[in-house]
Motif scaffolding. Sequence first.
Motif, mmCIF file in Angstrom:
data_model
loop_
_atom_site.group_PDB
_atom_site.id
_atom_site.type_symbol
_atom_site.label_atom_id
_atom_site.label_comp_id
_atom_site.label_asym_id
_atom_site.label_seq_id
_atom_site.Cartn_x
_atom_site.Cartn_y
_atom_site.Cartn_z
ATOM 1 N N ILE A 189 -9.071 4.229 -6.466
ATOM 2 C CA ILE A 189 -10.274 3.586 -5.846
ATOM 3 C C ILE A 189 -10.859 3.936 -4.528
ATOM 4 C CG2 ILE A 189 -11.214 1.500 -5.688
ATOM 5 C CD1 ILE A 189 -9.296 0.443 -7.976
ATOM 6 N N GLN A 190 -9.795 3.874 -3.478
ATOM 7 C CA GLN A 190 -10.217 4.263 -2.211
ATOM 8 C C GLN A 190 -11.059 5.651 -1.980
ATOM 9 O OE1 GLN A 190 -7.414 5.061 0.388
ATOM 10 N NE2 GLN A 190 -8.287 4.554 2.277
ATOM 11 N N ARG A 191 -10.368 6.643 -2.825
ATOM 12 C CA ARG A 191 -11.044 7.708 -2.850
ATOM 13 C C ARG A 191 -12.377 8.021 -3.330
ATOM 14 N NH1 ARG A 191 -6.737 10.689 -5.843
ATOM 15 N NH2 ARG A 191 -5.405 9.488 -4.845
ATOM 16 N N GLU A 192 -12.836 7.096 -3.892
ATOM 17 C CA GLU A 192 -14.138 6.904 -4.681
ATOM 18 C C GLU A 192 -15.093 6.399 -3.609
ATOM 19 O OE1 GLU A 192 -15.493 7.516 -7.785
ATOM 20 O OE2 GLU A 192 -13.534 8.800 -7.915
ATOM 21 N N GLY A 193 -14.594 5.835 -2.645
ATOM 22 C CA GLY A 193 -15.317 5.302 -1.471
ATOM 23 C C GLY A 193 -15.379 4.070 -1.375
ATOM 24 N N ILE A 194 -14.632 3.305 -2.079
ATOM 25 C CA ILE A 194 -14.789 1.964 -2.078
ATOM 26 C C ILE A 194 -13.659 1.135 -1.135
ATOM 27 C CG2 ILE A 194 -14.466 -0.051 -3.611
ATOM 28 C CD1 ILE A 194 -15.429 1.669 -5.853
ATOM 29 N N THR A 195 -14.119 0.354 -0.211
ATOM 30 C CA THR A 195 -13.275 -0.414 0.497
ATOM 31 C C THR A 195 -12.387 -1.410 -0.114
ATOM 32 O OG1 THR A 195 -15.114 -0.104 2.143
ATOM 33 C CG2 THR A 195 -13.408 -1.404 2.860
ATOM 34 N N LEU A 196 -11.346 -1.483 0.365
ATOM 35 C CA LEU A 196 -10.465 -2.705 -0.626
ATOM 36 C C LEU A 196 -9.733 -3.851 0.399
ATOM 37 C CD1 LEU A 196 -9.195 0.293 -2.143
ATOM 38 C CD2 LEU A 196 -9.207 -1.810 -3.722
ATOM 39 N N LEU A 197 -9.753 -4.769 0.212
ATOM 40 C CA LEU A 197 -9.056 -5.876 1.016
ATOM 41 C C LEU A 197 -8.169 -6.407 -0.115
ATOM 42 C CD1 LEU A 197 -8.558 -7.730 3.317
ATOM 43 C CD2 LEU A 197 -10.557 -9.276 2.446
ATOM 44 N N VAL A 198 -6.881 -6.447 0.075
ATOM 45 C CA VAL A 198 -5.860 -6.572 -0.912
ATOM 46 C C VAL A 198 -4.985 -7.729 -0.438
ATOM 47 C CG1 VAL A 198 -4.054 -5.392 -2.271
ATOM 48 C CG2 VAL A 198 -5.798 -3.971 -1.427
ATOM 49 N N VAL A 199 -5.082 -8.748 -1.326
ATOM 50 C CA VAL A 199 -3.943 -9.943 -0.949
ATOM 51 C C VAL A 199 -2.812 -9.515 -1.610
ATOM 52 C CG1 VAL A 199 -3.238 -11.932 -1.910
ATOM 53 C CG2 VAL A 199 -5.629 -11.740 -0.435
ATOM 54 N N GLU A 200 -1.590 -9.386 -0.917
ATOM 55 C CA GLU A 200 -0.363 -9.137 -2.041
ATOM 56 C C GLU A 200 0.850 -9.965 -1.487
ATOM 57 O OE1 GLU A 200 0.961 -8.137 -4.787
ATOM 58 O OE2 GLU A 200 -0.699 -7.028 -4.459
ATOM 59 N N HIS A 201 1.836 -10.054 -2.131
ATOM 60 C CA HIS A 201 3.183 -10.734 -1.998
ATOM 61 C C HIS A 201 4.274 -9.844 -1.804
ATOM 62 C CE1 HIS A 201 2.858 -15.207 -2.517
ATOM 63 N NE2 HIS A 201 4.062 -14.989 -2.166
ATOM 64 N N VAL A 202 4.179 -8.562 -2.627
ATOM 65 C CA VAL A 202 5.018 -7.788 -2.477
ATOM 66 C C VAL A 202 5.035 -6.708 -1.339
ATOM 67 C CG1 VAL A 202 6.372 -6.030 -3.869
ATOM 68 C CG2 VAL A 202 5.006 -7.905 -5.047
ATOM 69 N N MET A 203 5.860 -6.939 -0.292
ATOM 70 C CA MET A 203 5.762 -6.411 0.967
ATOM 71 C C MET A 203 5.901 -4.675 0.718
ATOM 72 S SD MET A 203 5.218 -8.019 3.876
ATOM 73 C CE MET A 203 6.232 -9.084 4.930
ATOM 74 N N GLN A 204 6.817 -4.583 -0.257
ATOM 75 C CA GLN A 204 7.150 -3.033 -0.158
ATOM 76 C C GLN A 204 6.111 -2.242 -0.759
ATOM 77 O OE1 GLN A 204 8.919 -5.677 -1.223
ATOM 78 N NE2 GLN A 204 10.474 -4.989 -2.960
ATOM 79 N N VAL A 205 5.161 -2.922 -1.428
ATOM 80 C CA VAL A 205 4.073 -2.208 -1.953
ATOM 81 C C VAL A 205 2.727 -2.006 -1.143
ATOM 82 C CG1 VAL A 205 2.284 -2.513 -3.744
ATOM 83 C CG2 VAL A 205 4.531 -2.925 -4.453
ATOM 84 N N ILE A 206 2.826 -3.183 -0.492
ATOM 85 C CA ILE A 206 1.232 -3.369 0.432
ATOM 86 C C ILE A 206 1.830 -2.177 1.842
ATOM 87 C CG2 ILE A 206 2.056 -5.262 2.136
ATOM 88 C CD1 ILE A 206 -0.829 -6.204 1.276
ATOM 89 N N MET A 207 3.078 -2.138 2.109
ATOM 90 C CA MET A 207 3.101 -1.659 3.543
ATOM 91 C C MET A 207 2.684 -0.197 3.354
ATOM 92 S SD MET A 207 3.846 -3.823 5.792
ATOM 93 C CE MET A 207 4.466 -5.251 5.895
ATOM 94 N N PRO A 208 3.038 0.716 2.584
ATOM 95 C CA PRO A 208 2.784 2.075 2.585
ATOM 96 C C PRO A 208 1.084 2.175 2.315
ATOM 97 C CG PRO A 208 4.090 1.756 0.609
ATOM 98 C CD PRO A 208 4.198 0.432 1.445
ATOM 99 N N LEU A 209 0.741 1.188 1.424
ATOM 100 C CA LEU A 209 -0.662 1.250 1.180
ATOM 101 C C LEU A 209 -1.740 1.069 2.131
ATOM 102 C CD1 LEU A 209 -2.037 1.804 -1.659
ATOM 103 C CD2 LEU A 209 -2.216 -0.760 -2.065
ATOM 104 N N CYS A 210 -1.588 0.217 2.956
ATOM 105 C CA CYS A 210 -2.625 -0.126 3.790
ATOM 106 C C CYS A 210 -2.598 0.464 5.221
ATOM 107 C CB CYS A 210 -2.357 -1.809 4.194
ATOM 108 S SG CYS A 210 -2.570 -2.999 2.694
#
Lengths: 255, 336
Positions: A189-210
């Motif tokens: 989705i990001q590669r399509e040029g869409i900006t993302l704001l992500v609420v997340e609980h799972v730390m392991q997931v969010i850390m490498p992503l953001c």
Amino acid sequence: MVEKDKRMKLLEVKGLTKKFAGLVANDSLDLEVNQGEIVGLIGPNGSGKTTFFNCICGVYPVTKGSVRFEGKEITNFPAHKICQGGIARTFQLVNILMSMTVLENVMVGAFCRTTNTNRAREIAEGILEFAGLPEKKDILGGSLTIADKKRLEVARALATKPRLLLLDEAMAGLNPTEQKEAVELIRRIQREGITLLVVEHVMQVIMPLCERVVVLDAGKKIAADVPERIANDEKVIKAYLGERYYAKRATLRSE
Amino acid sequence: MGRLKPLMVRQPRIFWRKNYIFALALALLLALPFIFTARFQHHVMIKVLMFAFLGCAWNIIGGYTGQVALGHAAFFGIGAYTSSLCYIWFGLNPWFGMLLGGILAVAVSAVINYPCFRLHGRYFAIATLALGEIIRLLFTNWRLVGGALGVRLPLLPESLWNFQFHTTKLPYYYITLVLCALIFALVYKIERSKLGFYLRAIKESEEAARSLGIDVAKYKLVAMSFSVFFTAMAGTIYAQYILYIDPISVMPLMTSLLICVVPVVGGAGTLWGPALGAPILMVAIEYSRAWLGGGGRGVDYMIVGAMMVAIIFRPAGLISFFQGPRFRQWWKRIRG
């Protein structure tokens, strides 16, 4: 960092405060999201993440503060205007249209930008292809698995052609394989040029992503930085794991 | 409503793969008055078509949008009163009176129903039910519009222009049939358009609908306007058919309930639902009234009540019998 500053500010929240009767759910929060970024929003239960989303999206009227999108004031706009303006969102508890088919769900989103049914169907089919649900298009939304429901919700939001996508706990309830697939979808989705704001609980997931992570605790912003520094931030660890764990960790380190 | 069936693939278009079903139904309806020729049978058929029409109109707000409105008789009455009084007061032709009644009903509904859209589920139903009753009481006590005595339409030479026929009931039957075909086509169109998708989305989840850019209040109002416009049109047909209206005959709670129960029995939120519900309910009601005479008063209410109870066992309505996998298999076999 210099390069990043040149990017356009897409979303600009200033001093956003939301009070429910006596409870201050959001306490003068500031947040900026730049064009093309993935920003993470984390915090323990009840820290005001979803309230923050709902204030941006016009579900709740804000008590104080302002929200600007692409330089335009959108504070307290009704929810449908926010979506038409280019901000789409998903829900923490899946909120799909249960007795409509997967394709029809996405078509409802696509109708945001077209009035032609055939055109909406084309858009929806394209989006389902993108989101990896094409073979399930004739199944009722209510009979999907939880992972597919979450995926469908993202697809439906994408069909409204947003420039900013707010994901509210898109990973909650998914197993590790499904989480990996979801992360992959978010990257695409990001590669399509869409900006993302992500609420997340799972730390392991969010850390490498953001690229940047904002941490809320009890309605206040307690940290905002790159993920590596957030992971070692004393206030964040205290908020997430409690004072005792922080003390234990300190003693472990010193040994 | 079909939520209880997991993994069911939705197949609403079985009827439309072959359009001859529609042509066949139309041919049958055109020929029906010549198969059953008694005047009373014609009366029953007119009642069936009228309630199929009203059911289709209700279906737009109640079935597709999921807003169970229980005060539609008020708008039926507004249509009947508008055309009748406009003829008596200003000599306005009832055909134009029919359109004017529709417009007036839309205006009234926009004022009184719009605030109700903030209510959900049973609270919306209660509010609309109460408003319908308030309008009926208003008309009962309003001397200018005839009060409880009602309005008697003057007899005119029979012609299509005058919208009056005395020697035969057939023209009323065909006029109602034309209107039924029109609303059927309109609902078919709505079902496949942006409006239809939006209405169904609102029924499923208003919160999700809003997040997808749907102005929920606006689309509810649009659906309600369509619905009451056609309901009022049916009111004019009734007035021209009976040539006498009073609040008890055109605005009773029973009519409001029937308008809702007809599509619900057939299958709310489906194109064919009202067409299935109307013949079953109206034939049962009219014949119970005729056979049991004066002593049968109230039996029609019992039938409606029994139908509402029966629907608990088939919440998706009679239409669901034609949507199951077994029917599809059988259908495939007879199609060869």
